[in-house]
Every structure is written in structure tokens, then in C-alpha cells.
Scaffold this active site. Structure first.
Site, PDB file in Angstrom:
ATOM      1  N   ARG A  36       0.838  -1.191   0.000  1.00  0.00           N
ATOM      2  CA  ARG A  36       0.000   0.000   0.000  1.00  0.00           C
ATOM      3  C   ARG A  36       0.878   1.249   0.000  1.00  0.00           C
ATOM      4  O   ARG A  36       1.940   1.264   0.626  1.00  0.00           O
ATOM      5  CB  ARG A  36      -0.905   0.016   1.247  1.00  0.00           C
ATOM      6  CG  ARG A  36      -2.075  -0.947   1.155  1.00  0.00           C
ATOM      7  CD  ARG A  36      -2.989  -0.830   2.345  1.00  0.00           C
ATOM      8  NE  ARG A  36      -2.375  -1.306   3.565  1.00  0.00           N
ATOM      9  CZ  ARG A  36      -1.830  -0.530   4.479  1.00  0.00           C
ATOM     10  NH1 ARG A  36      -1.855   0.771   4.350  1.00  0.00           N
ATOM     11  NH2 ARG A  36      -1.279  -1.053   5.554  1.00  0.00           N
ATOM     12  N   TYR A  95      -1.477  -3.205  -6.932  1.00  0.00           N
ATOM     13  CA  TYR A  95      -1.213  -4.105  -5.795  1.00  0.00           C
ATOM     14  C   TYR A  95      -2.241  -3.983  -4.673  1.00  0.00           C
ATOM     15  O   TYR A  95      -2.602  -2.868  -4.265  1.00  0.00           O
ATOM     16  CB  TYR A  95       0.183  -3.803  -5.208  1.00  0.00           C
ATOM     17  CG  TYR A  95       0.775  -4.989  -4.479  1.00  0.00           C
ATOM     18  CD1 TYR A  95       1.568  -5.908  -5.160  1.00  0.00           C
ATOM     19  CD2 TYR A  95       0.525  -5.215  -3.133  1.00  0.00           C
ATOM     20  CE1 TYR A  95       2.107  -7.014  -4.515  1.00  0.00           C
ATOM     21  CE2 TYR A  95       1.056  -6.318  -2.479  1.00  0.00           C
ATOM     22  CZ  TYR A  95       1.853  -7.216  -3.178  1.00  0.00           C
ATOM     23  OH  TYR A  95       2.369  -8.311  -2.542  1.00  0.00           O
ATOM     24  N   LYS A 141      -9.533  -2.086   1.552  1.00  0.00           N
ATOM     25  CA  LYS A 141      -9.233  -0.959   2.443  1.00  0.00           C
ATOM     26  C   LYS A 141     -10.031   0.296   2.056  1.00  0.00           C
ATOM     27  O   LYS A 141     -10.511   1.022   2.920  1.00  0.00           O
ATOM     28  CB  LYS A 141      -7.739  -0.649   2.409  1.00  0.00           C
ATOM     29  CG  LYS A 141      -6.853  -1.836   2.735  1.00  0.00           C
ATOM     30  CD  LYS A 141      -7.140  -2.381   4.098  1.00  0.00           C
ATOM     31  CE  LYS A 141      -6.189  -3.508   4.452  1.00  0.00           C
ATOM     32  NZ  LYS A 141      -6.470  -4.066   5.771  1.00  0.00           N
ATOM     33  N   HIS A 147     -10.842  -2.456  11.404  1.00  0.00           N
ATOM     34  CA  HIS A 147      -9.739  -3.293  10.914  1.00  0.00           C
ATOM     35  C   HIS A 147      -9.554  -4.455  11.896  1.00  0.00           C
ATOM     36  O   HIS A 147      -8.603  -4.478  12.673  1.00  0.00           O
ATOM     37  CB  HIS A 147      -8.469  -2.419  10.841  1.00  0.00           C
ATOM     38  CG  HIS A 147      -7.339  -3.020  10.075  1.00  0.00           C
ATOM     39  ND1 HIS A 147      -6.029  -2.637  10.266  1.00  0.00           N
ATOM     40  CD2 HIS A 147      -7.295  -3.963   9.109  1.00  0.00           C
ATOM     41  CE1 HIS A 147      -5.241  -3.317   9.452  1.00  0.00           C
ATOM     42  NE2 HIS A 147      -5.990  -4.126   8.744  1.00  0.00           N
ATOM     43  N   SER A 170      -1.546  -3.855  10.390  1.00  0.00           N
ATOM     44  CA  SER A 170      -1.202  -4.739   9.272  1.00  0.00           C
ATOM     45  C   SER A 170       0.015  -5.592   9.617  1.00  0.00           C
ATOM     46  O   SER A 170       0.991  -5.085  10.179  1.00  0.00           O
ATOM     47  CB  SER A 170      -0.873  -3.888   8.037  1.00  0.00           C
ATOM     48  OG  SER A 170      -1.918  -2.981   7.800  1.00  0.00           O
ATOM     49  N   CYS A 206       0.499  -7.929  11.809  1.00  0.00           N
ATOM     50  CA  CYS A 206       0.782  -8.152  13.231  1.00  0.00           C
ATOM     51  C   CYS A 206       0.066  -9.397  13.752  1.00  0.00           C
ATOM     52  O   CYS A 206      -0.141  -9.541  14.956  1.00  0.00           O
ATOM     53  CB  CYS A 206       0.362  -6.941  14.064  1.00  0.00           C
ATOM     54  SG  CYS A 206       1.458  -5.544  13.860  1.00  0.00           S
ATOM     55  N   ASP A 226      -9.500  -9.790   8.698  1.00  0.00           N
ATOM     56  CA  ASP A 226      -8.981  -8.432   8.452  1.00  0.00           C
ATOM     57  C   ASP A 226      -9.993  -7.321   8.735  1.00  0.00           C
ATOM     58  O   ASP A 226      -9.612  -6.273   9.225  1.00  0.00           O
ATOM     59  CB  ASP A 226      -8.509  -8.321   6.997  1.00  0.00           C
ATOM     60  CG  ASP A 226      -7.624  -7.110   6.751  1.00  0.00           C
ATOM     61  OD1 ASP A 226      -6.746  -6.836   7.596  1.00  0.00           O
ATOM     62  OD2 ASP A 226      -7.811  -6.428   5.731  1.00  0.00           O
ATOM     63  N   ARG A 254       2.159 -12.093  -0.854  1.00  0.00           N
ATOM     64  CA  ARG A 254       0.820 -12.420  -0.355  1.00  0.00           C
ATOM     65  C   ARG A 254       0.245 -13.665  -0.998  1.00  0.00           C
ATOM     66  O   ARG A 254       0.625 -14.053  -2.094  1.00  0.00           O
ATOM     67  CB  ARG A 254      -0.127 -11.251  -0.674  1.00  0.00           C
ATOM     68  CG  ARG A 254       0.257  -9.922  -0.052  1.00  0.00           C
ATOM     69  CD  ARG A 254      -0.211  -9.835   1.359  1.00  0.00           C
ATOM     70  NE  ARG A 254       0.111  -8.564   1.979  1.00  0.00           N
ATOM     71  CZ  ARG A 254      -0.640  -8.006   2.938  1.00  0.00           C
ATOM     72  NH1 ARG A 254      -1.737  -8.584   3.359  1.00  0.00           N
ATOM     73  NH2 ARG A 254      -0.277  -6.870   3.494  1.00  0.00           N
TER      74      ARG A 254
HETATM   75  C1  OXD Z   1      -3.127  -4.600   5.376  1.00  0.00           C
HETATM   76  C2  OXD Z   1      -3.740  -5.741   4.693  1.00  0.00           C
HETATM   77  O1  OXD Z   1      -2.145  -4.041   4.855  1.00  0.00           O
HETATM   78  O2  OXD Z   1      -4.652  -6.342   5.276  1.00  0.00           O
HETATM   79  O3  OXD Z   1      -3.620  -4.240   6.449  1.00  0.00           O
HETATM   80  O4  OXD Z   1      -3.353  -6.056   3.556  1.00  0.00           O
HETATM   81 MN    MN Z   2      -5.312  -5.329   7.052  1.00  0.00          MN
END
Ligand code: OXD
Ligand code: MN
Length: 648
Positions: free
Chosen positions: A74, A216, A225, A245, A267, A269, A292, A404
Site C-alpha cells: 500500500r 497491488y 481498504k 480493521h 497490518s 501483526c 482483516d 501475499r
Molecule cells: C493490510 C492488509 O495491509 O490487510 O492491512 O493487507
Molecule cells: Mn489489514
């Protein structure tokens, strides 16, 4: 010019027609959402060199993509909230006047789909027809986006049918920003190469999403998002619900009592790991609803009911292993798209910390050869025979750190099918939430688990969340702790301080505030002076979840401290403390203590973040004075109370 197809819904037609005229694609395809269509697009991409078909015996329906080096995560620096007033975007967001931004972006969009196909993706965020579900139409020139959206959302005809003649949707436009001249050969990953040519723009008042230049993840899969967090958080504020989130999980106790828990971690974590965790505690069962995003709506009974608006997992690959998350690995056994991982000679995939020995040779995420490390069979280097130390010193990784997998949720062996389909007691509504967790990667100070004393204290805890920056975002601050309130820092669709107020309002407007979830702050990432983790994490986190359930039931007492309610050491169940990673009782003792000096510093930095939210005023001096008091008083009061209690 391509002819705009007919749609029963005039608003859909108008959206597609407008962008057809601006972007001038060669062709327009309306995505039907069938398996055959999905496979045909993947195979077309294989032919064009944009996908590699993986070994179909080992990984049926799976493909590998490699992105351009400039397009790997991102781009927060190029993400904008274009509300009419700057102050409404708030100090944590980039802002530009919506009319100025639209003019600027329209220049980029002009003719941007020349030589390409424009795909129209009708999609649902949530099970079609569920009362919490919302709908979107994403226009894109990226077939990669189409097939990823097919996995991550519910796409196709069924959505158009549900929208009918006048159903509402969030209009989204996306282009990779790489038109093709007549006869020009396409590249493997088209995108705008310069970061300044990329724009990820939300217009919260128009409820529109305009994205340009990146292909991406969250930059391009606009349901995730951009819609489900940034636009939805604004919708939620205006309509009295919450877009967060957060993962959602179902926990069943040995007595067969079910609990539903959401958890907001930044993100990369460990949301996916917790959402699919195998409990180490005997008799406890965990099932996944989402990893997520959670949308939570208050019910007439005062409880918050949640759905996962997504339909798949866009998980970080490195670190996902049979030890850390076997259910995630199993989820990507079929029908999965891998991006930026290593290709093995037998047409399979590999990444760092997969817990699988590296092949002798492979192709790394940049398309270059890579080789097994000389002294560690679980590493790969860019040249044959390199040692672990040499590879580490070079900073080389064979799979990108933010590589990913895009895996269908239905593949997850522990999916809670009913909750995932937005059902509770067989009715479409979402699952009632018992506990909300906040967390982050915090090597020091923050205890293993801390219970909020009230809803307001819980909101304070969320507002104070912070974490080390991870590779999920392009940043020069990786590893440093940054404040990430409610793990929403990159995803607020409006002013952060107003968002805090909205959380507080959820209590004030609740039909029965005693039924709201209890709030906890967890930290699996404490480190000792020697750098080792003091808590094993993963399946051992079930010990913490059990304590939380016991607190909900009023079965155990807590150590009431200035920072919150901590477990008594004896109440953390250590049964089945066996295996490769174990809880060390001395470490447990240490991570259940209040580190007074650490907390004084913590409180000071939280205060500084509030000051920043208050003081980073708009350039518009007429709103500056209002801005100066934007952070809710109730949170300032908790800050002052905790600070005073720590000073004693
Ligand atoms: C993030 C994702 O970056 O879920 O939070 O991809
Ligand atoms: Mn996320």
C-alpha cells in the site's frame, strides 16, 4: 471506442458510460462471477506472461504473479481522503480539495485504458442480501484485480440482480495507468512506475473511490481498504455503526459455550494467525469468521453484531508456516493467487519462514534465480553457496516481505460457515460480539493482556494503540513504533478525533450499554533484554482468550491497576504447556506486571499523539480553534487519571 453495455440499473450504466468515455478502452467486459470465467481470465494471463500456472497436481487452480518493484505494498503517502473540508479528513490523512483532485486525476485517466479491456466488477461486501452488506461496482483495466476481487469478494451477476433497477452501490474506478499503443506488447505487471503518479483517493461525501497507477493489494482491490474501511468508516459514522480493521473469531469452551471475539491489530501483526489459531488448551475450539475487516452494527438488544464483509484472505506469506498457521497454509492449497513469492522447480511456491526446506534453486520474486543457503536449508540467497550471515548482511529475501496469498475463505478448514455467511441462530444478522481486542507489536512495557475498566477506558486503550511499522506499507520507518489508533491509522475515512467520538457515541446510543463487548489490550510480542520473545504466541494465545472468557463470565478476579485489570498469574491456564515453544513462568510473571516507568513514558507519548491530533490544524484559520479541542474530553480525562495514578 467500445460500446457501453446495457445495465438494468441506470446508475450502474451512468458510471460505466462516464468512464468508458474518459478511459477509452478497446473492449468492455462485465464480470459474471462464474468459475469458468475466472479460469479463462487466469489462463489468458498465463498466455500473456502475467501469471505463472503452478503445478496443478500440488496446487489446483493456483497461479503466481510477480509485481513491478515499485508496486509491492500500500502507498500511504499517495492515499488521499478528499472531503470538502480539510479538517474533516483530519491530521492523519493526506488531503486535497475534491474538485482539484478530480481535475488532476481526470487528466491521468484520459485515454488510460487504450489498448486494454475495461472490466466492470459488480461486487458485494458481505453475504448478498444480509442487512449489514453493502455493494460496489469496480471498473478496472487489470485482469489481476478481477481474479483477486473474485476471491476477496462476492462478484458478478448475483450482485447486479440484487441491485435491481435502482439499488445503491459505491462507485469505484481503477486503472493501472499504463495505456498500450497500437501493437505495443504488454508487460508482466503494468503500473505507473513513478510513485507520484499513483493516487488512491477516497471521496467520503460523494462516497466514491478513484485509484490510479498501482495494481497491488489494497491500492487496487478497492473493496478492501478503500471501501470496507475508509468509505465504510464514514458511512458507519453517519449511520451509527462501525467499520473496523478487525478479525472475527468464534471460540467454543469445553462446556460448549460460544463466544465471538474481534481483534484490531495493525497490518502484518498476526490477525490472520489469531483468526485461524489452533488452541493449545485442551477442549477449546476456535473457528474463523474473518481475518482483516469487521462491520459491526448495534442490535435492538444493545449487543454489537458483526459480519466479515470479505470472501477471502489476502494474507502475508513470509512467516506463514505449519507451526505458525497451518490453517492458512491449508487455505492456499487450491484456487489461490500468490504474489511475489518464490517459484520452485516443481512448480510450487516457497517463502522465508514457511517451515519448509528451500529447494536447491528457485526463481525469486523479482524473477531472478535464487539458491539454497550453504548453512541453513530454510534460507535462500541470490548466489549459490552463500552463508546465512552473508545473506542476512546483504538484506536479500527471495520472497518479498509483503508477498501475499489470495485464498478463498471457503478453503479454510476451521471456517465458521454459519458466522461467515452472516447468520446467527440461523437468521441473517451477523454474530454478537463478546469481546474486542486491541494489540500491536510492542517489545516492551505493554502487558500480555489488560482489561478495560469501562467502555470509555476501552476506547482510550484503542486510541493509544501503537506498533512497530511492518513491510505491509512502503515506509522508511519499518521497525519503529508508531501510534496506530484502533489499528486504523492508514484507514480512517475521516478525522481521527471524530472517529474516537464515534466510538464513545456507540455507548451513549446503545439500547443497553451493559451488553456492549468488553474491551482488552493484548501484546504477544514482549521481548526480554536478550531479544527473545517472552510469550510463545500462536496456540498459546488460547490461554489469554480463556482468561477473557472467564472474565466475561465473572469467574475470575483481576489485579486492578492504574492501567487496567490484569490477570492474576494463577489464572492463566498453563495446562498442556509442552512442545517446541512453551510458556516460561518467570517470563509470564514479568509480562503481567505494570512497568511503571515504561508506562509514564507511554502515557506521555499517547498525550503527545492527542496533542498532535488537536494541533495539526487545517490551513483554514476559521476552523483552527475548533480543531484545537477535537480529541474527546472523556479520553483526555482517562489520560489524566492514569497519569495521576502512576505518579502515586
Ligand atoms: C493490510 C492488509 O495491509 O490487510 O492491512 O493487507
Ligand atoms: Mn489489514
Amino acid at each position: 471506442m467500445a460500446k457501453t453495455p446495457k445495465f438494468a440499473n441506470d446508475k450502474v450504466f451512468a458510471w460505466v458510460d462516464k468512464w468508458n468515455k474518459v478511459c477509452t478502452p478497446d473492449k468492455i467486459v462485465v464480470v459474471k462471477g462464474t468459475k469458468a470465467e475466472h479460469t479463462a481470465i487466469c489462463e489468458m494471463m498465463v498466455k500473456k506472461g502475467q501469471f505463472i500456472k503452478l503445478n496443478q497436481t500440488k496446487r489446483p487452480g493456483c497461479y503466481l504473479a510477480r509485481s513491478h518493484e515499485s508496486d509491492v505494498a500500500r502507498v500511504e503517502g499517495r492515499t488521499f481522503i478528499c472531503s470538502k473540508k480539510e479538517i474533516d479528513a483530519g491530521p492523519t490523512n493526506h488531503w486535497m480539495d475534491p474538485e482539484v483532485m478530480k481535475k488532476l486525476m481526470l487528466k491521468s485517466y484520459k485515454g488510460c485504458m487504450k489498448g486494454r479491456t475495461m472490466y466492470v466488477i459488480p461486487y458485494a461486501m458481505g453475504p448478498i442480501g444480509n442487512p449489514i452488506t453493502q455493494y460496489g461496482i469496480e471498473i478496472t483495466d487489470s485482469p489481476y484485480v478481477v481474479v483477486n476481487m473474485n476471491i476477496m469478494t462476492r462478484t458478478g451477476d448475483a450482485v447486479l440482480k440484487h441491485l435491481g433497477k435502482d439499488g445503491d452501490f459505491i462507485p469505484c474506478i481503477h486503472s493501472v495507468g499504463a495505456p498500450l499503443k497500437k501493437g505495443q506488447k504488454d508487460v508482466a505487471w503494468p503500473c505507473a512506475k513513478k510513485i507520484d503518479d499513483k493516487f488512491i483517493t477516497q471521496f467520503p461525501e460523494d462516497r466514491q473511490i478513484w485509484s490510479f497507477g498501482s495494481g497491488y493489494g489494497g491500492n487496487a482491490l478497492l473493496g478492501k481498504k478503500c471501501f470496507a474501511l475508509r468509505i465504510a468508516s464514514k458511512l458507519a459514522k453517519d449511520q451509527g455503526w462501525m467499520a473496523e480493521h478487525m478479525l472475527i473469531l468464534t471460540l467454543t469452551s469445553p462446556q460448549k459455550k460460544q463466544y465471538h471475539v474481534t481483534a484490531a491489530f495493525p497490518s502484518a501483526c498476526g490477525k490472520t494467525n489469531l483468526a485461524m489459531m489452533l488452541p493449545k488448551l485442551p477442549g477449546w475450539k476456535l473457528q474463523t469468521i474473518g481475518d482483516d475487516i469487521a462491520w459491526l452494527k448495534p442490535g435492538d438488544d444493545g449487543r454489537l453484531y458483526a459480519i466479515n464483509p470479505e470472501n477471502g484472505f489476502f494474507g502475508v506469506a513470509p512467516g506463514t508456516s505449519m507451526d505458525s498457521n497451518p490453517n492458512a497454509l491449508k487455505s492456499c492449497k487450491k484456487g489461490t493467487i500468490f504474489t511475489n513469492v518464490v517459484l520452485t522447480p516443481d512448480g510450487d511456491i516457497w517463502w522465508e519462514d514457511m517451515g519448509v526446506k528451500a529447494p536447491k534453486e528457485g526463481i525469486d520474486w523479482k524473477g531472478n534465480p535464487c539458491y539454497v543457503c550453504a548453512d541453513d536449508p530454510y534460507r535462500m540467497g541470490p548466489k549459490p553457496g552463500m552463508t546465512k550471515a552473508e545473506i542476512k548482511a546483504s538484506g536479500y529475501v527471495a520472497a518479498h516481505k509483503n508477498s501475499r496469498f489470495t485464498a478463498p475463505a471457503e478453503n479454510c478448514p476451521v471456517l465458521d460457515k454459519s458466522g461467515f455467511n452472516g447468520l446467527w441462530n440461523k437468521k441473517p444478522t451477523g454474530v454478537p460480539i463478546d469481546a474486542i481486542l486491541f494489540g500491536g507489536r510492542r517489545p516492551s512495557t505493554i502487558p500480555l493482556v489488560n482489561e478495560a475498566k469501562s467502555w470509555t477506558h476501552g476506547v482510550f486503550m484503542g486510541s493509544a494503540a501503537g506498533s512497530e511499522v511492518t513491510a505491509a506499507v512502503i515506509s522508511d520507518q519499518i521497525g519503529q513504533v508508531r501510534r496506530d489508533p484502533m489499528a486504523m491509522l492508514p484507514f480512517f475515512g475521516y478525522n481521527v478525533a471524530d472517529y474516537f467520538q464515534h466510538w464513545l457515541e456507540m455507548e451513549r446510543t446503545s439500547a443497553d450499554a451493559t451488553k456492549l463487548p468488553k474491551i482488552y489490550f493484548v501484546n504477544w510480542f514482549r521481548k526480554g533484554d536478550d531479544g527473545r520473545f517472552m510469550w510463545p504466541g500462536f496456540g498459546d494465545n488460547s490461554r489469554v482468550l480463556k482468561w477473557i472468557c472467564q472474565r466475561i463470565e465473572g469467574q475470575v478476579k483481576a489485579n486492578v491497576t492504574p492501567i487496567g485489570n490484569l490477570p492474576l498469574e494463577k489464572d492463566i491456564d498453563l495446562s498442556n504447556n509442552v512442545g517446541k515453544f512453551k510458556v516460561v513462568p518467570a517470563d509470564l510473571k514479568a509480562i503481567l506486571k505494570v512497568d511503571k516507568e515504561g508506562w509514564k513514558k507511554e502515557i506521555a507519548t499517547v498525550g503527545a499523539s492527542y496533542d498532535e491530533y488537536d494541533a495539526k490544524a487545517s490551513k483554514d484559520t476559521t476552523v483552527r480553534s475548533k480543531t484545537a479541542k477535537r480529541v474527546p474530553k472523556a479520553l483526555r480525562q482517562i489520560l489524566a487519571d492514569v497519569s495521576a495514578a502512576l505518579a502515586k
